[in-house]
Design a protein around this motif. Structure first.
Motif, PDB file in Angstrom:
ATOM      1  N   VAL A 203       0.860  -1.190   0.000  1.00  0.00           N
ATOM      2  CA  VAL A 203       0.000   0.000   0.000  1.00  0.00           C
ATOM      3  C   VAL A 203       0.894   1.238   0.000  1.00  0.00           C
ATOM      4  N   THR A 204       0.639   2.149  -0.922  1.00  0.00           N
ATOM      5  CA  THR A 204       1.395   3.408  -0.955  1.00  0.00           C
ATOM      6  C   THR A 204       0.415   4.579  -0.858  1.00  0.00           C
ATOM      7  N   VAL A 205       0.613   5.391   0.150  1.00  0.00           N
ATOM      8  CA  VAL A 205      -0.212   6.589   0.345  1.00  0.00           C
ATOM      9  C   VAL A 205       0.645   7.805   0.029  1.00  0.00           C
ATOM     10  N   ASP A 206       0.220   8.589  -0.942  1.00  0.00           N
ATOM     11  CA  ASP A 206       0.891   9.850  -1.268  1.00  0.00           C
ATOM     12  C   ASP A 206      -0.049  10.988  -0.858  1.00  0.00           C
ATOM     13  N   TYR A 207       0.446  11.868  -0.013  1.00  0.00           N
ATOM     14  CA  TYR A 207      -0.386  12.954   0.502  1.00  0.00           C
ATOM     15  C   TYR A 207       0.391  14.259   0.392  1.00  0.00           C
ATOM     16  N   ASN A 208      -0.091  15.167  -0.445  1.00  0.00           N
ATOM     17  CA  ASN A 208       0.604  16.434  -0.705  1.00  0.00           C
ATOM     18  C   ASN A 208      -0.266  17.618  -0.301  1.00  0.00           C
ATOM     19  N   ALA A 209       0.388  18.676   0.124  1.00  0.00           N
ATOM     20  CA  ALA A 209      -0.349  19.874   0.545  1.00  0.00           C
ATOM     21  C   ALA A 209       0.427  21.132   0.175  1.00  0.00           C
ATOM     22  N   ALA A 210      -0.327  22.195  -0.101  1.00  0.00           N
ATOM     23  CA  ALA A 210       0.278  23.501  -0.402  1.00  0.00           C
ATOM     24  C   ALA A 210      -0.684  24.598   0.034  1.00  0.00           C
ATOM     25  N   SER A 211      -0.125  25.764   0.300  1.00  0.00           N
ATOM     26  CA  SER A 211      -0.952  26.904   0.698  1.00  0.00           C
ATOM     27  C   SER A 211      -0.761  28.040  -0.298  1.00  0.00           C
ATOM     28  N   TYR A 212      -1.874  28.754  -0.576  1.00  0.00           N
ATOM     29  CA  TYR A 212      -1.847  29.849  -1.553  1.00  0.00           C
ATOM     30  C   TYR A 212      -2.387  31.134  -0.916  1.00  0.00           C
ATOM     31  N   GLU A 213      -1.947  32.237  -1.478  1.00  0.00           N
ATOM     32  CA  GLU A 213      -2.511  33.570  -1.173  1.00  0.00           C
ATOM     33  C   GLU A 213      -2.520  33.887   0.314  1.00  0.00           C
TER      34      GLU A 213
END
Length: 256
Positions: A203-213
């Motif tokens: 099982v591979t979980v890829d979790y990405n996050a970014a913030s804008y403005e």
């Protein structure tokens, strides 16, 4: 003169006899030796043919899991709402596969806009790979372990990664590793890849996050916590799917 010639003939004939016998004797001895060698070879061949046969290799361990769950249903809707606020499609987007019982994946993404406070982007992917036991390739668990190691190494060499850390992630399946890193694009992306092996499934979980403005930067510790929760839920879904797929005992002919 005639008698002398006859006598000479007899002498030469007698003298020739030992030579012939000697040759014949050599020929006979040679034949015996050859026969002896043949006998030895024959005996050797016979001996090798009567040697006990090698014990058959132990039967391959049967793979624990025979199928995979629907990747887009490995997580509850409530989990998706937590992990990917304002997801475009809570049902997820499945990746095409020729064999969904062996390889499947699903992803979600969403942009949570909060006016002047900025926007928060989240992307989540769940990937599943299952291996059967194979006489020439090894048991399902061994093959899954090999793939697990490859997935971890791939995460460690992600393109553009910086500040990368890789740590064991215990308490999930049989083994797990969390790889955390950042990637600078138009904004800073915070990435968490969690690779887990449960029996013969990776099982591979890829979790990405970014913030804008102007939104606050993602909390990396919280992202890891969410990824771990997603991995645990996915592992449970794999187990549940195989319990449902367990074959029912066949009825005897007399019962039909």
């Amino acid at each position: 003169m005639h008698r002398s010639a006859s006598r000479l003939t007899r002498v030469l004939a007698c003298a020739a006899v030992p030579v012939i016998l000697t040759v014949a004797g050599c020929s006979s001895d040679s034949g015996k030796d050859s026969g002896s060698d043949n006998g030895k070879k024959s005996g050797s061949s016979s001996s090798s043919s009567t040697k006990p046969k090698a014990k058959p290799s132990a039967a391959l361990e049967k793979a624990a899991y025979a199928t995979l769950p629907d990747p887009c249903k490995t997580l509850q809707e409530e989990s998706i709402e937590t992990l990917v606020p304002e997801a475009k499609d809570k049902s997820g987007t499945a990746t095409k596969s020729n064999d969904l019982a062996s390889r499947a994946s699903c992803s979600w993404n969403g942009l949570d806009e909060d006016g002047l406070k900025g926007s928060k982007y989240r992307w989540l992917s769940i990937s599943l790979i299952r291996y059967d036991s194979h006489a020439s390739l090894g048991s399902g668990n061994k093959r899954a372990t090999d793939q697990y190691n490859k997935q971890v190494e791939a995460a460690k060499t992600a393109e553009g990664a910086h500040d990368l850390k890789a740590d064991p992630a215990g308490g999930i399946g049989d083994e797990g590793t969390a790889v955390i890193y950042g990637v600078k694009k138009d904004v800073e992306f915070f990435n968490t890849t969690l690779v887990v092996r449960t029996q013969n499934v990776v099982v591979t979980v890829d979790y990405n996050a970014a913030s804008y403005e102007g939104a606050e930067a993602p909390d990396q510790a919280k992202l890891l916590e969410n990824a771990i929760a997603a991995a645990k839920e996915t592992v449970a879904s794999v187990d549940a799917a195989n319990k449902q797929e367990s074959p029912k005992p066949e009825q005897s002919p007399s019962a039909q």
